[in-house]
Scaffold this active site. Structure first.
Site, PDB file in Angstrom:
ATOM      1  N   GLY A  46      48.268   8.475  59.488  1.00  0.00           N
ATOM      2  CA  GLY A  46      48.657   7.415  58.577  1.00  0.00           C
ATOM      3  C   GLY A  46      49.625   6.464  59.254  1.00  0.00           C
ATOM      4  N   GLN A  51      56.217   0.248  59.650  1.00  0.00           N
ATOM      5  CA  GLN A  51      56.334   0.952  60.933  1.00  0.00           C
ATOM      6  C   GLN A  51      55.972   0.061  62.113  1.00  0.00           C
ATOM      7  OE1 GLN A  51      53.985   4.600  59.454  1.00  0.00           O
ATOM      8  NE2 GLN A  51      55.460   5.460  60.887  1.00  0.00           N
ATOM      9  N   CYS A 101      56.204  12.268  61.743  1.00  0.00           N
ATOM     10  CA  CYS A 101      56.151  10.826  61.478  1.00  0.00           C
ATOM     11  C   CYS A 101      56.193  10.072  62.800  1.00  0.00           C
ATOM     12  CB  CYS A 101      57.341  10.422  60.611  1.00  0.00           C
ATOM     13  SG  CYS A 101      57.365   8.660  60.221  1.00  0.00           S
ATOM     14  N   LEU A 102      55.335   9.059  62.923  1.00  0.00           N
ATOM     15  CA  LEU A 102      55.308   8.260  64.151  1.00  0.00           C
ATOM     16  C   LEU A 102      56.615   7.505  64.363  1.00  0.00           C
ATOM     17  CD1 LEU A 102      51.663   6.853  63.939  1.00  0.00           C
ATOM     18  CD2 LEU A 102      52.488   8.717  65.369  1.00  0.00           C
ATOM     19  N   HIS A 143      53.693  10.574  51.943  1.00  0.00           N
ATOM     20  CA  HIS A 143      54.453  10.188  53.133  1.00  0.00           C
ATOM     21  C   HIS A 143      54.371   8.668  53.357  1.00  0.00           C
ATOM     22  CE1 HIS A 143      55.839  10.998  57.408  1.00  0.00           C
ATOM     23  NE2 HIS A 143      55.403   9.756  57.490  1.00  0.00           N
ATOM     24  N   GLU A 144      53.155   8.129  53.283  1.00  0.00           N
ATOM     25  CA  GLU A 144      52.964   6.697  53.559  1.00  0.00           C
ATOM     26  C   GLU A 144      53.555   5.846  52.434  1.00  0.00           C
ATOM     27  OE1 GLU A 144      52.238   5.974  56.496  1.00  0.00           O
ATOM     28  OE2 GLU A 144      51.585   7.989  57.012  1.00  0.00           O
ATOM     29  N   HIS A 147      57.156   5.306  52.912  1.00  0.00           N
ATOM     30  CA  HIS A 147      57.480   4.257  53.884  1.00  0.00           C
ATOM     31  C   HIS A 147      57.633   2.899  53.191  1.00  0.00           C
ATOM     32  CE1 HIS A 147      57.509   6.047  57.868  1.00  0.00           C
ATOM     33  NE2 HIS A 147      56.344   6.651  57.672  1.00  0.00           N
TER      34      HIS A 147
END
Ligand code: NI
Length: 192
Positions: A46, A51, A101-102, A143-144, A147
């Protein structure tokens, strides 16, 4: 199409609520193409627009479940309903699944999430759609969606893990704005 640098925890864009998408023009289409390419290059399951430094309410996702069904798409201006989280039981030694997480690359921490989620969003042609998710897909959506609210999963960790994450961020110099990494160039594994 281009792989975009991914902002790392500490950059203000990750810690600020994103704004609704109002322009569904070519620039949005191009951003989404770049986000898919960046997510796949990372690789991740994702990626939310903040991000890659864009403060707009959209995310891409790509995940293949145990039955080999691929869940891949873009959610624009999403809303998310979630089932109540599991009730904590002190005698229970249940350990939640680990999340990554990226924007906090190379680390994973256990985090409890709701097991069911209902996502409503718009696609690139401004058509509304709805997806019901359970398990890992429900986790990805939560999670997304976080963000877009300016939250990282790191903000939700239980105290010990939260301290550990803070130490890591300090050690790696992630506290300052503008820190990023580039998939395919900077080699960071084990994130999503
Ligand atoms: Ni993330």
């Amino acid at each position: 199409m281009a792989v975009l640098p991914i902002r790392i925890s500490g950059d203000p864009v990750l810690h600020t609520p994103a704004l609704p998408v109002t322009d569904f023009g070519p620039a949005l289409r191009s951003l989404v193409e770049d986000m898919f390419q960046t997510m796949d290059a990372a690789p991740g399951v994702g990626l939310a627009a903040p991000q890659v430094g864009v403060p707009l309410r959209l995310f891409t996702f790509s995940w293949t479940d145990d039955d080999d069904v691929e869940h891949r798409g873009v959610a624009i201006n999403p809303v998310l309903w979630i089932s109540p989280g599991p009730v904590a039981d002190e005698e229970d030694e249940f350990e939640p699944d680990e999340e990554g997480c990226l924007s906090f690359p190379g680390e994973r921490f256990p985090l409890e999430r709701s097991t069911d989620a209902l996502l409503r969003a718009f696609d690139l042609d401004q058509n509304p759609f709805e997806l019901q998710a359970t398990g890992w897909l429900a986790r990805i959506f939560q999670h997304e969606f976080d963000h877009l609210e300016g939250h990282l999963y790191i903000d939700r960790l239980e105290r010990n893990h939260s301290r550990q994450a803070s130490r890591i961020a300090r050690k790696r110099g992630w506290m300052s704005p503008g820190t990023s990494w580039l998939p395919g160039v900077d080699n960071l594994e084990d994130a999503n």
